[in-house]
Design a protein around this motif. Structure first.
Motif, PDB file in Angstrom:
ATOM      1  N   LEU A 403       0.833  -1.199   0.000  1.00 34.91           N
ATOM      2  CA  LEU A 403       0.000   0.000   0.000  1.00 34.91           C
ATOM      3  C   LEU A 403       0.869   1.251   0.000  1.00 34.91           C
ATOM      4  CD1 LEU A 403      -2.807   1.302   0.187  1.00 34.91           C
ATOM      5  CD2 LEU A 403      -2.628   1.130   2.686  1.00 34.91           C
ATOM      6  N   LEU A 404       1.907   1.241   0.821  1.00 33.35           N
ATOM      7  CA  LEU A 404       2.823   2.383   0.883  1.00 33.35           C
ATOM      8  C   LEU A 404       3.533   2.582  -0.455  1.00 33.35           C
ATOM      9  CD1 LEU A 404       4.335   4.528   2.587  1.00 33.35           C
ATOM     10  CD2 LEU A 404       5.938   2.732   3.245  1.00 33.35           C
ATOM     11  N   TRP A 405       4.025   1.503  -1.031  1.00 40.01           N
ATOM     12  CA  TRP A 405       4.782   1.573  -2.285  1.00 40.01           C
ATOM     13  C   TRP A 405       3.921   2.063  -3.444  1.00 40.01           C
ATOM     14  CZ3 TRP A 405       9.673   1.348  -3.950  1.00 40.01           C
ATOM     15  CH2 TRP A 405       9.905   1.125  -5.304  1.00 40.01           C
ATOM     16  N   LEU A 406       2.689   1.579  -3.510  1.00 39.95           N
ATOM     17  CA  LEU A 406       1.843   1.847  -4.677  1.00 39.95           C
ATOM     18  C   LEU A 406       1.095   3.177  -4.605  1.00 39.95           C
ATOM     19  CD1 LEU A 406       0.351  -1.734  -5.210  1.00 39.95           C
ATOM     20  CD2 LEU A 406       2.154  -0.623  -6.561  1.00 39.95           C
ATOM     21  N   LEU A 407       0.692   3.604  -3.395  1.00 45.16           N
ATOM     22  CA  LEU A 407      -0.226   4.730  -3.297  1.00 45.16           C
ATOM     23  C   LEU A 407       0.289   5.941  -2.528  1.00 45.16           C
ATOM     24  CD1 LEU A 407      -3.629   2.871  -2.691  1.00 45.16           C
ATOM     25  CD2 LEU A 407      -2.695   3.741  -4.840  1.00 45.16           C
ATOM     26  N   MET A 408       1.312   5.758  -1.705  1.00 41.84           N
ATOM     27  CA  MET A 408       1.747   6.878  -0.868  1.00 41.84           C
ATOM     28  C   MET A 408       2.789   7.718  -1.588  1.00 41.84           C
ATOM     29  SD  MET A 408       1.188   8.286   2.030  1.00 41.84           S
ATOM     30  CE  MET A 408       1.888   9.810   2.654  1.00 41.84           C
ATOM     31  N   PRO A 409       2.519   9.010  -1.830  1.00 38.14           N
ATOM     32  CA  PRO A 409       3.494   9.866  -2.515  1.00 38.14           C
ATOM     33  C   PRO A 409       4.552  10.397  -1.545  1.00 38.14           C
ATOM     34  CG  PRO A 409       1.544  11.137  -2.012  1.00 38.14           C
ATOM     35  CD  PRO A 409       1.259   9.724  -1.536  1.00 38.14           C
ATOM     36  N   GLU A 410       5.611  10.950  -2.116  1.00 39.99           N
ATOM     37  CA  GLU A 410       6.579  11.699  -1.322  1.00 39.99           C
ATOM     38  C   GLU A 410       5.908  12.981  -0.837  1.00 39.99           C
ATOM     39  OE1 GLU A 410       9.219  12.996   0.856  1.00 39.99           O
ATOM     40  OE2 GLU A 410       9.874  11.202  -0.226  1.00 39.99           O
ATOM     41  N   THR A 411       6.090  13.305   0.442  1.00 33.68           N
ATOM     42  CA  THR A 411       5.422  14.489   1.002  1.00 33.68           C
ATOM     43  C   THR A 411       6.365  15.633   1.333  1.00 33.68           C
ATOM     44  OG1 THR A 411       5.578  13.673   3.294  1.00 33.68           O
ATOM     45  CG2 THR A 411       3.633  13.020   2.008  1.00 33.68           C
ATOM     46  N   ASN A 412       7.669  15.399   1.256  1.00 31.06           N
ATOM     47  CA  ASN A 412       8.629  16.462   1.539  1.00 31.06           C
ATOM     48  C   ASN A 412       8.409  17.614   0.561  1.00 31.06           C
ATOM     49  OD1 ASN A 412      10.793  18.086   2.133  1.00 31.06           O
ATOM     50  ND2 ASN A 412      12.351  16.505   1.877  1.00 31.06           N
ATOM     51  N   PRO A 413       8.107  18.818   1.044  1.00 31.35           N
ATOM     52  CA  PRO A 413       7.820  19.929   0.131  1.00 31.35           C
ATOM     53  C   PRO A 413       8.943  20.231  -0.844  1.00 31.35           C
ATOM     54  CG  PRO A 413       7.204  20.501   2.389  1.00 31.35           C
ATOM     55  CD  PRO A 413       7.964  19.204   2.458  1.00 31.35           C
ATOM     56  N   SER A 414      10.178  19.898  -0.494  1.00 35.09           N
ATOM     57  CA  SER A 414      11.320  20.241  -1.359  1.00 35.09           C
ATOM     58  C   SER A 414      11.588  19.209  -2.439  1.00 35.09           C
ATOM     59  CB  SER A 414      12.587  20.435  -0.510  1.00 35.09           C
ATOM     60  OG  SER A 414      12.938  19.210   0.115  1.00 35.09           O
ATOM     61  N   ASN A 415      11.023  18.002  -2.313  1.00 29.54           N
ATOM     62  CA  ASN A 415      11.286  16.995  -3.358  1.00 29.54           C
ATOM     63  C   ASN A 415      10.104  16.068  -3.565  1.00 29.54           C
ATOM     64  OD1 ASN A 415      11.515  15.645  -0.950  1.00 29.54           O
ATOM     65  ND2 ASN A 415      13.388  14.550  -1.456  1.00 29.54           N
ATOM     66  N   ARG A 416       8.911  16.635  -3.676  1.00 24.82           N
ATOM     67  CA  ARG A 416       7.721  15.808  -3.857  1.00 24.82           C
ATOM     68  C   ARG A 416       7.693  15.090  -5.200  1.00 24.82           C
ATOM     69  NH1 ARG A 416       3.396  20.006  -1.166  1.00 24.82           N
ATOM     70  NH2 ARG A 416       3.641  19.277   0.963  1.00 24.82           N
ATOM     71  N   ASN A 417       8.471  15.560  -6.143  1.00 27.73           N
ATOM     72  CA  ASN A 417       8.451  14.925  -7.450  1.00 27.73           C
ATOM     73  C   ASN A 417       9.361  13.701  -7.531  1.00 27.73           C
ATOM     74  OD1 ASN A 417       6.670  16.804  -8.585  1.00 27.73           O
ATOM     75  ND2 ASN A 417       8.347  18.248  -8.965  1.00 27.73           N
TER      76      ASN A 417
END
Length: 420
Positions: A403-417
């Motif tokens: 679930l984490l791997w497939l659906l959870m995005p990066e949340t750090n504002p400096s490197n969300r991409n």
């Protein structure tokens, strides 16, 4: 000690500039709070058994305390967003912990112990949340990761030292004395809290509105807006599955050694508890620093992935040396969850004014998962054996990783991409 009623930034004080005394005070609060809370847990059950309580009565009061903690998470978070003095919330929680410990020690009757454990359980709805809110209010979002790592180091150190101290007190004195010691630790906790300057805690920052100025309450988004935050819901689901797997690991292992003829079973169980705490104390500051450079998601994946590996090791062997070594993985998981949970919630609730309510929501999901974990794992292990119980835990842990791997995005504002 006097706790000010207005922990807030002065008008215009947006940039974090906490004093050294304030930050040292927060270190000490984490240390002594963990020590005071260590007087509860397994010691309560042992003490009540010594008082000739039945297993049913012990189970009931412990369950009631757990439910109190679960039910207080959401309202506790909502209150923390609204009140100005986060230090007052910590002081109130510390007083409740002390009162609960003294009631158990002095009047171990069913209604009073039930009241004490409900009081102590209720503190779970706001004590941990308040520490995170104070941290955010002091250092701001950018420095929060390192601050949370430091918090974890001092909390784990306090837990380890206090666990050893409580064990010695029980051995040389009595279980009664443990609760007096837990209550006594609240005094240096309050003294440390007094070193945290009210003016250093910015009201807006502490609830996720870093640019708010002035003494008035910061603007807050509607509560229901949180339930539309897909990333927050995904993260809460990940934590739910993680705790559904993790919470029953040590109890199931402890039962294995408890029913065995192993001469050093109590020492083995103590080692299983202390090794992760020591691991957290060592690596938590490093994890806080890496959360800013590597991002949140890679570290979270490491912490989640450690759990199924540990479960498979526990299913494979009962060799105490191997199991104690495997508990290093528990320390890795504990570090990542301990440092990253509040940090990710802060990432996802910036400018909403609902940081603490969102913390309470994630905490509630975590508590529900933990409550289900012990029941379900116990049923599987009781019907199919201990190995099957740990394999079931591993399966749930793998689901959490996926679930984490497939659906959870990066949340750090400096490197969300990155790492999507």
């Amino acid at each position: 000690m006097v706790v000010a009623a207005d922990d807030a930034g002065v008008a215009g004080a947006i940039e974090p500039s906490p004093s050294g005394a304030t930050l040292c005070g927060l270190d000490a609060v984490n240390l002594f709070l963990a020590g005071a809370l260590s007087g509860f847990g397994p010691y309560v059950a042992a003490f009540l058994a010594e008082q000739k309580w039945t297993q049913q009565d012990i189970g009931f009061v412990l369950t009631a305390g757990g439910f109190a903690g679960l039910l207080s998470q959401l309202p506790g978070g909502a209150v923390l967003d609204a009140i100005r003095s986060k230090r007052f919330a910590v002081a109130l929680g510390a007083a409740m912990v002390a009162a609960g410990a003294l009631i158990i020690a002095l009047w171990p009757t069913f209604p009073l112990v039930l009241t004490a454990l409900v009081l102590q359980g209720t503190t779970g709805g706001f004590l941990g949340l308040a520490i995170a809110a104070i941290s955010l209010g002091l250092v701001g979002h950018t420095a929060l990761a390192e601050r949370l790592g430091r918090n974890q180091r001092f909390a784990s150190s306090g837990g380890v030292v206090a666990a050893g101290l409580m064990g010695l007190i029980a051995y040389f004195l009595s279980y009664h004395a443990i609760f007096f010691a837990a209550a006594a630790l609240v005094l240096p906790l309050l003294a440390a809290l007094g070193r945290i300057r009210a003016s250093d805690i910015h009201f807006g920052r502490a609830s996720g509105v870093p640019h708010h100025q002035g003494p008035s309450a910061p603007p807050r988004a509607r509560r229901w807006s949180l339930w539309k935050n897909r990333s927050l819901l995904t993260f809460a689901g990940c934590v739910f599955l993680f705790q559904m797997a993790n919470a029953s690991m040590l109890p199931l292992a402890g039962e294995t050694f408890g029913y065995s003829k192993e001469a050093f079973s109590s020492l083995i169980v103590s080692a299983l508890i202390m090794v992760p705490q020591l691991t957290v104390a060592i690596i938590a500051p490093w994890a806080g620093r890496r959360a800013n450079t590597w991002g949140r998601r890679p570290l979270l994946l490491v912490g989640f992935a450690a759990l199924p590996i540990r479960a498979l090791v526990f299913a494979w062997t009962t060799n105490p040396v191997i199991l104690i070594a495997a508990q290093l993985l528990d320390g890795v998981s504990g570090t990542m969850l301990g440092v990253l949970t509040a940090l990710i919630v802060a990432d996802l609730t910036t400018d909403t004014g609902r940081f603490n309510l969102a913390q309470g929501f994630v905490g509630t999901m975590s508590g529900v998962g933990a409550s289900l974990s012990t029941t379900l794992s116990g049923l599987v292990a009781g019907s199919l054996g201990r190995a099957a119980g740990f394999l079931g835990i591993a399966a749930v842990a793998v689901a959490a990783v996926l679930l984490l791997w497939l659906l959870m995005p990066e949340t750090n504002p400096s490197n969300r991409n990155k790492l999507r």
